[in-house]
Design a protein around this motif. Structure first.
Motif, PDB file in Angstrom:
ATOM      1  N   UNK A   3     -15.349 -14.202 -43.771  1.00  0.00           N
ATOM      2  CA  UNK A   3     -14.545 -13.265 -45.131  1.00  0.00           C
ATOM      3  C   UNK A   3     -15.123 -13.823 -46.215  1.00  0.00           C
ATOM      4  N   UNK A   4     -15.517 -15.275 -46.300  1.00  0.00           N
ATOM      5  CA  UNK A   4     -16.161 -15.671 -48.059  1.00  0.00           C
ATOM      6  C   UNK A   4     -17.236 -16.363 -47.727  1.00  0.00           C
ATOM      7  N   UNK A   5     -18.166 -15.777 -47.987  1.00  0.00           N
ATOM      8  CA  UNK A   5     -19.150 -16.527 -47.623  1.00  0.00           C
ATOM      9  C   UNK A   5     -20.047 -17.355 -48.953  1.00  0.00           C
ATOM     10  N   UNK A  20     -29.108 -20.475 -58.894  1.00  0.00           N
ATOM     11  CA  UNK A  20     -27.839 -19.308 -59.172  1.00  0.00           C
ATOM     12  C   UNK A  20     -26.984 -19.879 -57.587  1.00  0.00           C
ATOM     13  N   UNK A  21     -25.845 -19.699 -57.554  1.00  0.00           N
ATOM     14  CA  UNK A  21     -25.448 -20.010 -56.337  1.00  0.00           C
ATOM     15  C   UNK A  21     -24.595 -18.253 -56.783  1.00  0.00           C
ATOM     16  N   UNK A  22     -24.676 -17.825 -55.128  1.00  0.00           N
ATOM     17  CA  UNK A  22     -23.976 -16.604 -54.582  1.00  0.00           C
ATOM     18  C   UNK A  22     -22.913 -16.363 -53.629  1.00  0.00           C
ATOM     19  N   UNK A  23     -22.002 -15.912 -54.008  1.00  0.00           N
ATOM     20  CA  UNK A  23     -20.862 -16.074 -53.130  1.00  0.00           C
ATOM     21  C   UNK A  23     -20.271 -14.436 -53.205  1.00  0.00           C
ATOM     22  N   UNK A  24     -20.119 -13.835 -52.326  1.00  0.00           N
ATOM     23  CA  UNK A  24     -19.668 -12.896 -51.032  1.00  0.00           C
ATOM     24  C   UNK A  24     -18.136 -12.373 -50.609  1.00  0.00           C
ATOM     25  N   UNK A  25     -17.242 -12.453 -50.966  1.00  0.00           N
ATOM     26  CA  UNK A  25     -16.188 -11.757 -50.383  1.00  0.00           C
ATOM     27  C   UNK A  25     -16.363 -10.302 -49.758  1.00  0.00           C
ATOM     28  N   UNK A  26     -15.162 -10.317 -48.214  1.00  0.00           N
ATOM     29  CA  UNK A  26     -15.097  -8.521 -47.280  1.00  0.00           C
ATOM     30  C   UNK A  26     -13.781  -8.755 -46.987  1.00  0.00           C
ATOM     31  N   UNK A  30      -9.087  -8.996 -54.779  1.00  0.00           N
ATOM     32  CA  UNK A  30      -9.457  -8.734 -56.655  1.00  0.00           C
ATOM     33  C   UNK A  30      -9.265 -10.451 -57.398  1.00  0.00           C
ATOM     34  N   UNK A  31      -9.479 -11.761 -56.744  1.00  0.00           N
ATOM     35  CA  UNK A  31     -10.030 -12.562 -57.454  1.00  0.00           C
ATOM     36  C   UNK A  31     -10.550 -13.453 -56.548  1.00  0.00           C
ATOM     37  N   UNK A  32     -12.011 -14.156 -57.813  1.00  0.00           N
ATOM     38  CA  UNK A  32     -12.194 -15.315 -57.135  1.00  0.00           C
ATOM     39  C   UNK A  32     -12.435 -16.376 -57.875  1.00  0.00           C
ATOM     40  N   UNK A  33     -12.318 -17.465 -57.560  1.00  0.00           N
ATOM     41  CA  UNK A  33     -12.864 -18.750 -57.987  1.00  0.00           C
ATOM     42  C   UNK A  33     -13.838 -19.877 -57.862  1.00  0.00           C
ATOM     43  N   UNK A  95      -5.893 -12.319 -53.714  1.00  0.00           N
ATOM     44  CA  UNK A  95      -5.027 -11.251 -54.008  1.00  0.00           C
ATOM     45  C   UNK A  95      -4.149 -11.230 -54.560  1.00  0.00           C
ATOM     46  N   UNK A  96      -4.284 -11.534 -55.681  1.00  0.00           N
ATOM     47  CA  UNK A  96      -3.373 -11.038 -57.392  1.00  0.00           C
ATOM     48  C   UNK A  96      -2.353 -10.205 -57.446  1.00  0.00           C
ATOM     49  N   UNK A  97      -2.938  -8.946 -57.205  1.00  0.00           N
ATOM     50  CA  UNK A  97      -2.277  -7.979 -57.428  1.00  0.00           C
ATOM     51  C   UNK A  97      -1.613  -7.214 -56.369  1.00  0.00           C
ATOM     52  N   UNK A  98      -0.090  -6.743 -56.127  1.00  0.00           N
ATOM     53  CA  UNK A  98       0.420  -5.668 -55.845  1.00  0.00           C
ATOM     54  C   UNK A  98       1.198  -6.585 -54.835  1.00  0.00           C
ATOM     55  N   UNK A  99       0.412  -7.964 -54.236  1.00  0.00           N
ATOM     56  CA  UNK A  99       1.550  -9.037 -53.485  1.00  0.00           C
ATOM     57  C   UNK A  99       1.418 -10.048 -53.768  1.00  0.00           C
ATOM     58  N   UNK A 100       2.412 -10.516 -52.591  1.00  0.00           N
ATOM     59  CA  UNK A 100       2.681 -11.726 -53.457  1.00  0.00           C
ATOM     60  C   UNK A 100       1.955 -12.826 -52.193  1.00  0.00           C
ATOM     61  N   UNK A 101       1.048 -13.098 -52.566  1.00  0.00           N
ATOM     62  CA  UNK A 101       0.206 -13.856 -51.940  1.00  0.00           C
ATOM     63  C   UNK A 101      -0.370 -15.226 -52.088  1.00  0.00           C
ATOM     64  N   UNK A 102      -0.753 -15.703 -53.426  1.00  0.00           N
ATOM     65  CA  UNK A 102      -1.910 -16.233 -54.322  1.00  0.00           C
ATOM     66  C   UNK A 102      -2.282 -17.520 -52.549  1.00  0.00           C
ATOM     67  N   UNK A 103      -2.311 -17.001 -51.794  1.00  0.00           N
ATOM     68  CA  UNK A 103      -3.394 -17.772 -51.184  1.00  0.00           C
ATOM     69  C   UNK A 103      -4.808 -17.485 -50.833  1.00  0.00           C
ATOM     70  N   UNK A 104      -5.586 -18.253 -50.795  1.00  0.00           N
ATOM     71  CA  UNK A 104      -7.410 -18.599 -51.429  1.00  0.00           C
ATOM     72  C   UNK A 104      -7.454 -19.111 -50.117  1.00  0.00           C
ATOM     73  N   UNK A 105      -8.282 -18.234 -49.848  1.00  0.00           N
ATOM     74  CA  UNK A 105      -9.606 -18.073 -48.997  1.00  0.00           C
ATOM     75  C   UNK A 105     -10.669 -18.828 -49.281  1.00  0.00           C
ATOM     76  N   UNK A 106     -11.444 -19.760 -49.175  1.00  0.00           N
ATOM     77  CA  UNK A 106     -12.417 -20.565 -49.176  1.00  0.00           C
ATOM     78  C   UNK A 106     -14.027 -20.655 -48.404  1.00  0.00           C
TER      79      UNK A 106
END
Lengths: 115, 114
Positions: A3-5, A20-26, A30-33, A95-106
C-alpha cells in the motif's frame, strides 16, 4: 501489493551529502506524511502534504524538504546531512477529504545512517 | 501544546496473561485517539481508533481500548496475550487543529514470556 512503499530501505551516507528518500502509495489517498523515528523509538511528525497545503512541523530544519511530483508520491530531500539526521524515516498516507477516516497507513521505513 | 504520555517504557507479561498498556494525553478538548503496533523492523499498523461515541472500542488482533475523559486516558487492553504480540506499541493523538498530523507517545515495548 504494497500500500505504502519506500525506497531505499537502508541508506548509508556521509555528513554533508544530499540524499532523497522516495515514497509511493497506491491507495488513492490525498494526503501524505513524513515521520522521523529516532534511536529511542520516539516518533515525530515532520510534514503533512496534500495537493492544497503543506504543513511543516516548525522544529524541522529547512534542510529537509518534501517534494510531490504527483498525488501518489511524496519524496523527502535532505541537504547537508548531519549525524543527528540518522534515524528511521516513515512515510504515511490517509484520505482526508470525502471520508471520515483519519487512519494513516505507514510504509516500512527507511533507515538512514549518517557517518 | 498537545502531548501524549506512555508511562511504561517496557512491560513483560506471561503468555496467556492479560495486558493493559497505559496512555494519557494532554489536550483541552477530546482529540482523535489511536493505538499503533510496530513489530521489529516493520512499519506501524493501526490497532484501533476512537473518534466519538462508545468509549470502549474494539480493534484488530483481539485488542480493545477504553477512552476515559475524566482521566484523559486511552488505555489498551487484551485479555490473553500471545507470543506474537511482542512488539512496540504507540498511542497517538490527532488534535484536529494540527493538519491531521499525529502526535505519538514514547512507546511501550511489550515482551511476552513463554
Amino acid at each position: 501489493d504494497t500500500a505504502v512503499s519506500q525506497t531505499p530501505k537502508y541508506l548509508v551516507t556521509q555528513m554533508g551529502n544530499d540524499k532523497s528518500i522516495k515514497c509511493e502509495q497506491n491507495l488513492g489517498h490525498d494526503t501524505m506524511y513524513w515521520y522521523k523515528q529516532d534511536s529511542k523509538k520516539f516518533l515525530k511528525i515532520m510534514f503533512s502534504y496534500n495537493n492544497k497545503e503543506l504543513i511543516i512541523n516548525e522544529t524541522v530544519p529547512n534542510r529537509f524538504s518534501p517534494k510531490s511530483p504527483d498525488k501518489a508520491h511524496l519524496n523527502l530531500h535532505i541537504n547537508s546531512l548531519e549525524l543527528g539526521d540518522s534515524a528511521v524515516y516513515f512515510c504515511a498516507s490517509s484520505q482526508e477529504s470525502g471520508t471520515f477516516s483519519y487512519e494513516q497507513y505507514f510504509g516500512p521505513g527507511t533507515r538512514l545512517t549518517v557517518t | 501544546a498537545q502531548s501524549v504520555t506512555q508511562p511504561d517504557i517496557h512491560i513483560t507479561v506471561s503468555e496467556g496473561a492479560s495486558l493493559e498498556l497505559r496512555c494519557n494525553y494532554s489536550y483541552g478538548a477530546t482529540p482523535y485517539l489511536f493505538w499503533y503496533v510496530q513489530s521489529p523492523g516493520q512499519g506501524l499498523q493501526l490497532l484501533l481508533k476512537y473518534f466519538s461515541g462508545d468509549t470502549l472500542v474494539q480493534g484488530i488482533k483481539g485488542f480493545e481500548a477504553e477512552f476515559k475523559r475524566s482521566q484523559s486516558s486511552f488505555n489498551l487492553r487484551k485479555p490473553s496475550v500471545h507470543w506474537s504480540d511482542a512488539a512496540e506499541y504507540f498511542c497517538a493523538v490527532d488534535a484536529l487543529n494540527a493538519g491531521n498530523m499525529l502526535t505519538f507517545g514514547g512507546g511501550t515495548r511489550l515482551m511476552v514470556k513463554p
